[in-house]
Scaffold this motif. Structure first.
Motif, PDB file in Angstrom:
ATOM      1  N   GLU A 112       0.861  -1.185   0.000  1.00 43.68           N
ATOM      2  CA  GLU A 112       0.000   0.000   0.000  1.00 43.68           C
ATOM      3  C   GLU A 112       0.899   1.237   0.000  1.00 43.68           C
ATOM      4  O   GLU A 112       2.100   1.140   0.285  1.00 43.68           O
ATOM      5  N   PRO A 113       0.346   2.421  -0.300  1.00 42.51           N
ATOM      6  CA  PRO A 113       1.173   3.626  -0.206  1.00 42.51           C
ATOM      7  C   PRO A 113       1.857   3.703   1.160  1.00 42.51           C
ATOM      8  O   PRO A 113       1.232   3.413   2.187  1.00 42.51           O
ATOM      9  N   PRO A 114       3.153   4.059   1.188  1.00 41.61           N
ATOM     10  CA  PRO A 114       3.902   4.043   2.451  1.00 41.61           C
ATOM     11  C   PRO A 114       3.249   4.793   3.594  1.00 41.61           C
ATOM     12  O   PRO A 114       3.241   4.301   4.727  1.00 41.61           O
ATOM     13  N   PHE A 115       2.677   5.977   3.328  1.00 41.89           N
ATOM     14  CA  PHE A 115       2.039   6.716   4.410  1.00 41.89           C
ATOM     15  C   PHE A 115       0.949   5.875   5.065  1.00 41.89           C
ATOM     16  O   PHE A 115       0.792   5.876   6.291  1.00 41.89           O
ATOM     17  N   GLU A 116       0.172   5.166   4.253  1.00 42.08           N
ATOM     18  CA  GLU A 116      -0.914   4.339   4.787  1.00 42.08           C
ATOM     19  C   GLU A 116      -0.359   3.152   5.565  1.00 42.08           C
ATOM     20  O   GLU A 116      -0.898   2.787   6.621  1.00 42.08           O
ATOM     21  N   MET A 117       0.714   2.564   5.062  1.00 43.83           N
ATOM     22  CA  MET A 117       1.339   1.449   5.780  1.00 43.83           C
ATOM     23  C   MET A 117       1.798   1.903   7.170  1.00 43.83           C
ATOM     24  O   MET A 117       1.574   1.221   8.172  1.00 43.83           O
ATOM     25  N   TRP A 118       2.438   3.063   7.216  1.00 42.11           N
ATOM     26  CA  TRP A 118       2.960   3.559   8.495  1.00 42.11           C
ATOM     27  C   TRP A 118       1.832   3.879   9.468  1.00 42.11           C
ATOM     28  O   TRP A 118       1.925   3.581  10.654  1.00 42.11           O
ATOM     29  N   LYS A 119       0.762   4.471   8.950  1.00 40.92           N
ATOM     30  CA  LYS A 119      -0.361   4.823   9.815  1.00 40.92           C
ATOM     31  C   LYS A 119      -1.034   3.592  10.398  1.00 40.92           C
ATOM     32  O   LYS A 119      -1.633   3.643  11.475  1.00 40.92           O
ATOM     33  N   GLN A 120      -0.932   2.473   9.686  1.00 39.70           N
ATOM     34  CA  GLN A 120      -1.532   1.228  10.161  1.00 39.70           C
ATOM     35  C   GLN A 120      -0.575   0.413  11.029  1.00 39.70           C
ATOM     36  O   GLN A 120      -0.905  -0.689  11.466  1.00 39.70           O
ATOM     37  N   GLY A 121       0.594   0.977  11.296  1.00 40.61           N
ATOM     38  CA  GLY A 121       1.565   0.259  12.119  1.00 40.61           C
ATOM     39  C   GLY A 121       2.249  -0.876  11.393  1.00 40.61           C
ATOM     40  O   GLY A 121       2.798  -1.787  12.032  1.00 40.61           O
ATOM     41  N   LYS A 122       2.257  -0.847  10.064  1.00 41.87           N
ATOM     42  CA  LYS A 122       2.848  -1.927   9.276  1.00 41.87           C
ATOM     43  C   LYS A 122       4.228  -1.579   8.722  1.00 41.87           C
ATOM     44  O   LYS A 122       4.780  -2.301   7.911  1.00 41.87           O
ATOM     45  N   GLY A 123       4.775  -0.439   9.157  1.00 40.75           N
ATOM     46  CA  GLY A 123       6.073  -0.035   8.640  1.00 40.75           C
ATOM     47  C   GLY A 123       7.226  -0.773   9.301  1.00 40.75           C
ATOM     48  O   GLY A 123       7.052  -1.498  10.278  1.00 40.75           O
ATOM     49  N   ILE A 124       8.410  -0.597   8.730  1.00 36.74           N
ATOM     50  CA  ILE A 124       9.625  -1.144   9.329  1.00 36.74           C
ATOM     51  C   ILE A 124      10.126  -0.099  10.320  1.00 36.74           C
ATOM     52  O   ILE A 124      10.768   0.883   9.960  1.00 36.74           O
ATOM     53  N   ASP A 125       9.788  -0.306  11.566  1.00 34.76           N
ATOM     54  CA  ASP A 125       9.952   0.699  12.613  1.00 34.76           C
ATOM     55  C   ASP A 125      11.387   0.708  13.136  1.00 34.76           C
ATOM     56  O   ASP A 125      11.735  -0.023  14.068  1.00 34.76           O
ATOM     57  N   VAL A 126      12.226   1.535  12.508  1.00 36.58           N
ATOM     58  CA  VAL A 126      13.617   1.683  12.919  1.00 36.58           C
ATOM     59  C   VAL A 126      13.939   3.181  13.008  1.00 36.58           C
ATOM     60  O   VAL A 126      13.202   4.006  12.462  1.00 36.58           O
ATOM     61  N   PRO A 127      15.016   3.560  13.680  1.00 31.04           N
ATOM     62  CA  PRO A 127      15.400   4.976  13.696  1.00 31.04           C
ATOM     63  C   PRO A 127      15.636   5.499  12.279  1.00 31.04           C
ATOM     64  O   PRO A 127      16.224   4.813  11.439  1.00 31.04           O
ATOM     65  N   VAL A 128      15.172   6.732  12.034  1.00 34.11           N
ATOM     66  CA  VAL A 128      15.232   7.318  10.689  1.00 34.11           C
ATOM     67  C   VAL A 128      15.789   8.733  10.769  1.00 34.11           C
ATOM     68  O   VAL A 128      15.473   9.486  11.700  1.00 34.11           O
ATOM     69  N   ILE A 129      16.614   9.101   9.788  1.00 34.15           N
ATOM     70  CA  ILE A 129      17.001  10.496   9.584  1.00 34.15           C
ATOM     71  C   ILE A 129      16.529  10.911   8.199  1.00 34.15           C
ATOM     72  O   ILE A 129      16.796  10.224   7.205  1.00 34.15           O
ATOM     73  N   VAL A 130      15.793  12.012   8.136  1.00 30.50           N
ATOM     74  CA  VAL A 130      15.283  12.566   6.876  1.00 30.50           C
ATOM     75  C   VAL A 130      16.051  13.856   6.594  1.00 30.50           C
ATOM     76  O   VAL A 130      15.996  14.802   7.369  1.00 30.50           O
ATOM     77  N   GLY A 131      16.758  13.898   5.480  1.00 29.09           N
ATOM     78  CA  GLY A 131      17.562  15.065   5.154  1.00 29.09           C
ATOM     79  C   GLY A 131      17.209  15.689   3.821  1.00 29.09           C
ATOM     80  O   GLY A 131      16.827  14.987   2.877  1.00 29.09           O
ATOM     81  N   THR A 132      17.299  17.013   3.741  1.00 30.67           N
ATOM     82  CA  THR A 132      17.159  17.742   2.479  1.00 30.67           C
ATOM     83  C   THR A 132      18.187  18.874   2.495  1.00 30.67           C
ATOM     84  O   THR A 132      18.816  19.140   3.515  1.00 30.67           O
ATOM     85  N   THR A 133      18.345  19.545   1.356  1.00 25.13           N
ATOM     86  CA  THR A 133      19.232  20.705   1.294  1.00 25.13           C
ATOM     87  C   THR A 133      18.382  21.948   1.043  1.00 25.13           C
ATOM     88  O   THR A 133      17.296  21.865   0.470  1.00 25.13           O
TER      89      THR A 133
ATOM     90  N   SER B 276      10.216   4.233  17.020  1.00 27.89           N
ATOM     91  CA  SER B 276      11.635   4.582  16.933  1.00 27.89           C
ATOM     92  C   SER B 276      11.793   6.078  16.674  1.00 27.89           C
ATOM     93  O   SER B 276      10.885   6.719  16.126  1.00 27.89           O
ATOM     94  N   PRO B 277      12.941   6.647  17.045  1.00 25.91           N
ATOM     95  CA  PRO B 277      13.148   8.084  16.847  1.00 25.91           C
ATOM     96  C   PRO B 277      13.283   8.464  15.372  1.00 25.91           C
ATOM     97  O   PRO B 277      13.824   7.700  14.570  1.00 25.91           O
ATOM     98  N   VAL B 278      12.773   9.630  15.048  1.00 20.36           N
ATOM     99  CA  VAL B 278      12.868  10.185  13.694  1.00 20.36           C
ATOM    100  C   VAL B 278      13.517  11.562  13.802  1.00 20.36           C
ATOM    101  O   VAL B 278      13.061  12.410  14.570  1.00 20.36           O
ATOM    102  N   TYR B 279      14.579  11.760  13.028  1.00 21.34           N
ATOM    103  CA  TYR B 279      15.317  13.018  13.063  1.00 21.34           C
ATOM    104  C   TYR B 279      15.223  13.696  11.699  1.00 21.34           C
ATOM    105  O   TYR B 279      15.056  13.048  10.663  1.00 21.34           O
ATOM    106  N   ARG B 280      15.349  15.011  11.715  1.00 16.24           N
ATOM    107  CA  ARG B 280      15.208  15.806  10.489  1.00 16.24           C
ATOM    108  C   ARG B 280      16.339  16.823  10.411  1.00 16.24           C
ATOM    109  O   ARG B 280      16.654  17.479  11.418  1.00 16.24           O
ATOM    110  N   TYR B 281      16.958  16.926   9.223  1.00 12.24           N
ATOM    111  CA  TYR B 281      17.941  17.989   9.034  1.00 12.24           C
ATOM    112  C   TYR B 281      17.731  18.688   7.700  1.00 12.24           C
ATOM    113  O   TYR B 281      17.153  18.124   6.759  1.00 12.24           O
ATOM    114  N   VAL B 282      18.197  19.924   7.642  1.00 14.23           N
ATOM    115  CA  VAL B 282      18.284  20.675   6.398  1.00 14.23           C
ATOM    116  C   VAL B 282      19.735  21.121   6.267  1.00 14.23           C
ATOM    117  O   VAL B 282      20.272  21.785   7.172  1.00 14.23           O
TER     118      VAL B 282
END
Length: 352
Positions: free
Chosen positions: A135-156, A237-243
């Motif tokens: 299913e679309p990833p957002f829907e998978m995550w909302k249903q608790g079906k994601g691979i729940d590991v620490p994540v860092i999301v980065g952009t410039t 799991s923790p989710v971190y964000r950087y720019v």
């Protein structure tokens, strides 16, 4: 589950040793970052990795297999084939000429580095196929079906400065800047262009800086914030964000294209992490400090599941601004991102 691997037996040992990989970090940049989104939503990847780092990913990930198959039938017909087995023997040039640009001009994604035009959407490479990505990833995550590991999301901060759609952008006046913002955003109802210009006003750094900041926020930064919000809400799991906000110390031609980026362009975080600035020019002390900083942060994340800088808390509590060190802020371009989100511009985020 942990994945076993075998180490060849040492001399004098009777048996080989079976070990388990406990700390695997997957990371990807651009379309590679989008692939990480797929991995975080695929049940087939469960247990295969334990940290995830995505750079400049495309969070619009909703193209279905049915839609993609329908599109591809036009391409298949152009090749003269009736099945996929036939495609193997089709010469490469014939494959290229079979791409139905006249039917699907948006497959070229020629506007990715520019402001959008209303109702013009690019094609998609990543598919919700119902098996690898059920299913679309957002829907998978909302249903608790994601691979729940620490994540860092980065952009410039100036992603699109890598290769702006307007090759003359470094010679624009502020009137030119206004002209192009109106050209694109006036295709949307309301006073979008006027409000956008108020958020990205004249006189800040340069016309190129403001235009690439605006396009980057709309296409990449703010959509990745939305994705980070969802990850943070539904992952334990923790989710971190950087720019990444540091600029090259001199204009740099990153991809061999006839354009030199001045600002914090697409790929600059990956280039810094791999210590590759010296491939483009002689690094300054600031460049070297940046490389060491991002390496320290990400190696610590791979090792422990959190960045090195202790004040860098999980999203949305804080965002790390990456330069020669990490500056922690409560948010980045919050007013701009609220504006783009409230006016439904998430649909115009980058699509891989």
């Amino acid at each position: 589950m942990l994945q076993p691997y075998t180490i060849e037996k040492d001399e004098g040992e009777n048996t080989a040793k079976t070990c388990f990989i406990k700390k695997v970090t997957v990371f990807g940049q651009s379309s590679g970052g989008t692939s990480i989104i797929g991995l975080l939503a695929s049940p087939l990847s469960k247990g295969l990795f334990h940290r995830a780092w995505m750079m400049s990913a495309s969070p619009v990930y909703n193209k279905t297999l049915v839609e993609a198959s329908k599109d591809n039938l036009v391409f298949l017909k152009n090749t003269g084939c009736s099945d996929t087995n036939c495609l193997v023997s089709v010469p490469a040039n014939d494959i290229i000429h079979a791409v139905p640009w006249n039917v699907y001009p948006y497959w070229a994604m020629s506007d990715q580095m520019d402001l959008p035009v209303r109702n013009y959407f690019d094609g998609a490479i990543c598919i919700v196929d119902g098996y690898v990505v059920p299913e679309p990833p957002f829907e998978m995550w909302k249903q608790g079906k994601g691979i729940d590991v620490p994540v860092i999301v980065g952009t410039t901060s100036q992603e699109t400065d890598l290769h702006p759609s307007h090759s003359d952008i470094n010679s624009w006046t502020w009137d030119t800047y206004h002209k192009y913002v109106h050209t694109y955003l006036d295709t949307f109802p309301g006073n979008i262009s006027t409000e956008a210009l108020a958020l990205y006003p004249d006189g800040v750094e340069s016309e190129e800086y403001q235009y690439t900041s605006m396009t980057s926020d709309l296409r990449v930064t703010c959509p990745n914030n939305i994705m980070s919000d969802i990850l943070s809400k539904y992952f334990k799991s923790p989710v971190y964000r950087y720019v990444l906000t540091i600029w090259p110390s001199q204009p740099v031609n990153v991809m061999g294209i006839p354009y030199k980026a001045k600002y914090a362009c697409h790929m600059w975080d990956a280039i810094g992490f791999f210590g590759s600035i010296s491939s483009y020019y002689k690094p300054t002390k600031g460049d070297q400090s940046f490389e060491k900083s991002i390496q320290k942060e990400m190696v610590h994340f791979a090792t422990t599941g959190k960045p090195y800088t202790q004040s860098w808390k999980t999203y949305p509590t804080s965002t790390g601004l990456l330069t020669t060190n990490v500056t922690v802020v409560s948010s980045y371009h919050a007013e701009m991102c609220t504006f783009w989100k409230d006016n439904d511009f998430f649909r115009y985020a980058w699509i891989n």
